[in-house]
Design a protein around this motif. Structure first.
Motif, PDB file in Angstrom:
ATOM      1  N   THR A  13       0.838  -1.198   0.000  1.00 56.31           N
ATOM      2  CA  THR A  13       0.000   0.000   0.000  1.00 56.31           C
ATOM      3  C   THR A  13       0.873   1.248   0.000  1.00 56.31           C
ATOM      4  O   THR A  13       2.019   1.227   0.459  1.00 56.31           O
ATOM      5  N   GLY A  14       0.326   2.322  -0.537  1.00 55.67           N
ATOM      6  CA  GLY A  14       1.099   3.559  -0.645  1.00 55.67           C
ATOM      7  C   GLY A  14       2.329   3.364  -1.506  1.00 55.67           C
ATOM      8  O   GLY A  14       3.392   3.928  -1.249  1.00 55.67           O
ATOM      9  N   ALA A  15       2.194   2.571  -2.579  1.00 53.97           N
ATOM     10  CA  ALA A  15       3.359   2.148  -3.366  1.00 53.97           C
ATOM     11  C   ALA A  15       3.557   2.963  -4.637  1.00 53.97           C
ATOM     12  O   ALA A  15       4.350   2.591  -5.492  1.00 53.97           O
ATOM     13  N   GLY A  16       2.867   4.095  -4.759  1.00 59.77           N
ATOM     14  CA  GLY A  16       3.017   4.898  -5.956  1.00 59.77           C
ATOM     15  C   GLY A  16       4.264   5.756  -5.984  1.00 59.77           C
ATOM     16  O   GLY A  16       4.636   6.307  -7.014  1.00 59.77           O
ATOM     17  N   GLY A  17       4.950   5.868  -4.855  1.00 57.66           N
ATOM     18  CA  GLY A  17       6.165   6.678  -4.789  1.00 57.66           C
ATOM     19  C   GLY A  17       6.919   6.402  -3.509  1.00 57.66           C
ATOM     20  O   GLY A  17       6.473   5.629  -2.661  1.00 57.66           O
ATOM     21  N   GLY A  18       8.057   7.029  -3.367  1.00 55.51           N
ATOM     22  CA  GLY A  18       8.834   6.941  -2.140  1.00 55.51           C
ATOM     23  C   GLY A  18       9.177   5.530  -1.726  1.00 55.51           C
ATOM     24  O   GLY A  18       9.546   4.688  -2.545  1.00 55.51           O
ATOM     25  N   LEU A  19       9.025   5.275  -0.445  1.00 53.52           N
ATOM     26  CA  LEU A  19       9.408   3.982   0.116  1.00 53.52           C
ATOM     27  C   LEU A  19       8.539   2.849  -0.414  1.00 53.52           C
ATOM     28  O   LEU A  19       9.029   1.754  -0.700  1.00 53.52           O
ATOM     29  N   GLY A  20       7.242   3.086  -0.552  1.00 51.24           N
ATOM     30  CA  GLY A  20       6.349   2.042  -1.056  1.00 51.24           C
ATOM     31  C   GLY A  20       6.734   1.591  -2.453  1.00 51.24           C
ATOM     32  O   GLY A  20       6.681   0.398  -2.773  1.00 51.24           O
ATOM     33  N   ARG A  21       7.098   2.538  -3.295  1.00 50.16           N
ATOM     34  CA  ARG A  21       7.552   2.203  -4.654  1.00 50.16           C
ATOM     35  C   ARG A  21       8.795   1.320  -4.594  1.00 50.16           C
ATOM     36  O   ARG A  21       8.899   0.317  -5.314  1.00 50.16           O
ATOM     37  N   GLN A  22       9.731   1.677  -3.736  1.00 57.54           N
ATOM     38  CA  GLN A  22      10.946   0.871  -3.593  1.00 57.54           C
ATOM     39  C   GLN A  22      10.610  -0.544  -3.112  1.00 57.54           C
ATOM     40  O   GLN A  22      11.181  -1.524  -3.578  1.00 57.54           O
ATOM     41  N   VAL A  97       1.477  -8.802   2.818  1.00 50.25           N
ATOM     42  CA  VAL A  97       0.881  -7.468   2.837  1.00 50.25           C
ATOM     43  C   VAL A  97       1.878  -6.521   3.497  1.00 50.25           C
ATOM     44  O   VAL A  97       2.250  -6.711   4.662  1.00 50.25           O
ATOM     45  N   VAL A  98       2.318  -5.536   2.742  1.00 50.02           N
ATOM     46  CA  VAL A  98       3.196  -4.498   3.270  1.00 50.02           C
ATOM     47  C   VAL A  98       2.345  -3.247   3.470  1.00 50.02           C
ATOM     48  O   VAL A  98       1.956  -2.575   2.509  1.00 50.02           O
ATOM     49  N   ASN A  99       2.018  -2.962   4.722  1.00 52.10           N
ATOM     50  CA  ASN A  99       1.190  -1.803   5.064  1.00 52.10           C
ATOM     51  C   ASN A  99       2.090  -0.573   5.151  1.00 52.10           C
ATOM     52  O   ASN A  99       2.740  -0.334   6.173  1.00 52.10           O
ATOM     53  N   ASN A 100       2.122   0.176   4.064  1.00 50.85           N
ATOM     54  CA  ASN A 100       3.037   1.309   3.963  1.00 50.85           C
ATOM     55  C   ASN A 100       2.321   2.648   3.821  1.00 50.85           C
ATOM     56  O   ASN A 100       2.912   3.689   4.079  1.00 50.85           O
ATOM     57  N   ALA A 101       1.045   2.643   3.435  1.00 50.64           N
ATOM     58  CA  ALA A 101       0.328   3.889   3.169  1.00 50.64           C
ATOM     59  C   ALA A 101       0.280   4.781   4.405  1.00 50.64           C
ATOM     60  O   ALA A 101       0.079   4.304   5.524  1.00 50.64           O
ATOM     61  N   GLY A 102       0.457   6.074   4.184  1.00 51.58           N
ATOM     62  CA  GLY A 102       0.406   6.997   5.308  1.00 51.58           C
ATOM     63  C   GLY A 102       0.271   8.440   4.867  1.00 51.58           C
ATOM     64  O   GLY A 102       0.512   8.772   3.710  1.00 51.58           O
ATOM     65  N   GLU A 208      18.974  19.195   3.810  1.00 50.57           N
ATOM     66  CA  GLU A 208      19.218  18.509   2.545  1.00 50.57           C
ATOM     67  C   GLU A 208      20.339  17.469   2.656  1.00 50.57           C
ATOM     68  O   GLU A 208      20.263  16.394   2.071  1.00 50.57           O
ATOM     69  N   ALA A 209      21.396  17.796   3.398  1.00 50.44           N
ATOM     70  CA  ALA A 209      22.519  16.857   3.523  1.00 50.44           C
ATOM     71  C   ALA A 209      22.080  15.568   4.213  1.00 50.44           C
ATOM     72  O   ALA A 209      22.538  14.468   3.869  1.00 50.44           O
ATOM     73  N   VAL A 210      21.177  15.704   5.177  1.00 51.80           N
ATOM     74  CA  VAL A 210      20.669  14.525   5.883  1.00 51.80           C
ATOM     75  C   VAL A 210      19.766  13.712   4.954  1.00 51.80           C
ATOM     76  O   VAL A 210      19.851  12.491   4.877  1.00 51.80           O
ATOM     77  N   LEU A 211      18.895  14.414   4.235  1.00 52.95           N
ATOM     78  CA  LEU A 211      17.991  13.731   3.315  1.00 52.95           C
ATOM     79  C   LEU A 211      18.764  12.949   2.258  1.00 52.95           C
ATOM     80  O   LEU A 211      18.373  11.854   1.862  1.00 52.95           O
ATOM     81  N   ALA A 212      19.894  13.503   1.813  1.00 52.06           N
ATOM     82  CA  ALA A 212      20.702  12.839   0.791  1.00 52.06           C
ATOM     83  C   ALA A 212      21.261  11.516   1.295  1.00 52.06           C
ATOM     84  O   ALA A 212      21.482  10.579   0.519  1.00 52.06           O
ATOM     85  N   ALA A 213      21.500  11.414   2.593  1.00 53.44           N
ATOM     86  CA  ALA A 213      22.048  10.176   3.166  1.00 53.44           C
ATOM     87  C   ALA A 213      20.973   9.128   3.411  1.00 53.44           C
ATOM     88  O   ALA A 213      21.276   7.949   3.596  1.00 53.44           O
ATOM     89  N   LEU A 214      19.721   9.568   3.404  1.00 51.75           N
ATOM     90  CA  LEU A 214      18.632   8.672   3.776  1.00 51.75           C
ATOM     91  C   LEU A 214      17.845   8.226   2.548  1.00 51.75           C
ATOM     92  O   LEU A 214      16.662   8.520   2.395  1.00 51.75           O
ATOM     93  N   GLN A 215      18.509   7.515   1.670  1.00 48.35           N
ATOM     94  CA  GLN A 215      17.846   7.017   0.472  1.00 48.35           C
ATOM     95  C   GLN A 215      16.818   5.951   0.826  1.00 48.35           C
ATOM     96  O   GLN A 215      17.100   5.055   1.634  1.00 48.35           O
ATOM     97  N   PRO A 216      15.615   6.018   0.250  1.00 45.10           N
ATOM     98  CA  PRO A 216      14.582   5.027   0.584  1.00 45.10           C
ATOM     99  C   PRO A 216      15.030   3.587   0.364  1.00 45.10           C
ATOM    100  O   PRO A 216      14.650   2.693   1.127  1.00 45.10           O
ATOM    101  N   GLN A 217      15.847   3.359  -0.666  1.00 47.33           N
ATOM    102  CA  GLN A 217      16.247   1.979  -0.959  1.00 47.33           C
ATOM    103  C   GLN A 217      17.089   1.358   0.153  1.00 47.33           C
ATOM    104  O   GLN A 217      17.210   0.132   0.240  1.00 47.33           O
TER     105      GLN A 217
END
Length: 304
Positions: A13-22, A97-102, A208-217
């Motif tokens: 769920t919530g798999a259209g982008g971000g972590l769910g897509r990964q 079932v991966v409950n990811n939607a939020g 931004e520097a922190v976000l760059a280190a936190l790749q969803p994959q």
């Protein structure tokens, strides 16, 4: 041995982008047939479109995998039942079932509208309940299932301005504790994942520097292990930036204060001892707390 999901069917769920897509892409790459669910709404849950889910399905198919799209809101029980049936009608079973939607509706508790509190609970908690409840009888019938609930460090440890989100995310840990016990005899394993990842949900919340280190994959390996054939159960893994930790709800050895009228004062005096984490434990179930307390009381009351 490589982790694979050949012959298994997953809903994310919530798999259209971000972590769910990964999550969806990784499961498909390792052989799972994936139903990609996404309402296609904004970060606050408003709006809706199948475009995002369709795009992920196209990615999976282009890579040689099998996938279908679904635009149900996880808050809609009937739509969720139809979503699970769509997967069963297409592939004959449902294994994961991966409950990811939020969504997020952040404000301090003093300023938060109760409607925003309820909506976040509806999406995160009841959304996961709906998806799990709809899939549960299929998993019981086939004696196999893997449920992943997405918790959060906000639920486990708190975060300013996210009382609604934190309440929902900690509730999912409580849900896991009991579902793992009830599902054990049917080989239904239930776990939680607390991800730290840069997604649409975290835009504007971190430098931004922190976000760059936190790749969803970087969170995906923990997800794959928690829904694999050899998955643990009743496990909370925290993952981010290539690191994985485990979180536990523990019980200290505590202190005996008795039943006399001065018990409150005794507790106040011994509170540090009650909270001492030396030799703390992870109870096997809720009744273990009572058993520990009664055992300690009987030791104190037993004649010398």
């Amino acid at each position: 041995m490589a982790i694979d999901f050949k012959g298994l069917v997953a809903i994310v769920t919530g798999a259209g982008g971000g972590l769910g897509r990964q999550h969806a892409l990784a499961l498909a790459a390792r052989g799972a047939k994936v139903l990609v669910n996404d309402l296609g709404g904004a970060r606050d849950g408003s709006g809706g479109s199948l475009t995002a889910a369709d795009a992920v399905v196209a990615e999976i198919r282009a890579a040689g995998g099998e996938a279908i799209a679904n635009g149900a809101s996880v808050t809609d029980w009937e739509a969720v039942q139809a979503m699970v049936q769509q997967a069963v009608d297409t592939w004959g079973r449902i294994d994961i079932v991966v409950n990811n939607a939020g969504i997020l509706r952040d404000k301090t508790f003093a300023k938060m509208d109760l409607a925003d509190f309820r909506l976040v609970l509806d999406v995160h908690l009841m959304g996961a309940v709906h998806c799990t409840k709809a899939a549960w009888p299929h998993m019981v019938a086939q004696n196999y299932g893997r449920i992943l609930l997405t918790t959060s460090s906000t639920g486990l440890y708190g975060n300013f301005g996210q009382s609604n989100y934190g309440a929902a995310k900690m509730a999912l840990v409580g849900l896991m504790q009991t579902l793992a016990l009830e599902g054990a005899k049917h080989d239904i394993r239930v776990n939680c994942l607390a991800p730290t990842a840069a997604t649409r949900m975290t835009e504007g919340l971190m430098p931004e520097a922190v976000l760059a280190a936190l790749q969803p994959q970087a969170v995906v390996p923990a997800m794959l292990v928690l829904v694999s054939r050899d998955a643990p159960t009743r496990t909370v893994l925290c993952a981010g930036a290539g690191n994985v930790e485990a979180a536990h709800i523990t019980l200290t050895q505590g202190t005996w204060i008795g039943l006399d009228g001065d018990a409150p004062e005794r507790l106040a005096e011994q509170l540090e001892q009650a909270c001492d984490r030396t030799a703390e434990m992870v109870p096997a179930n809720g009744s273990a707390q009572g058993a520990h307390e009664v055992g300690r009381a009987l030791e104190r009351l037993r004649p010398a």
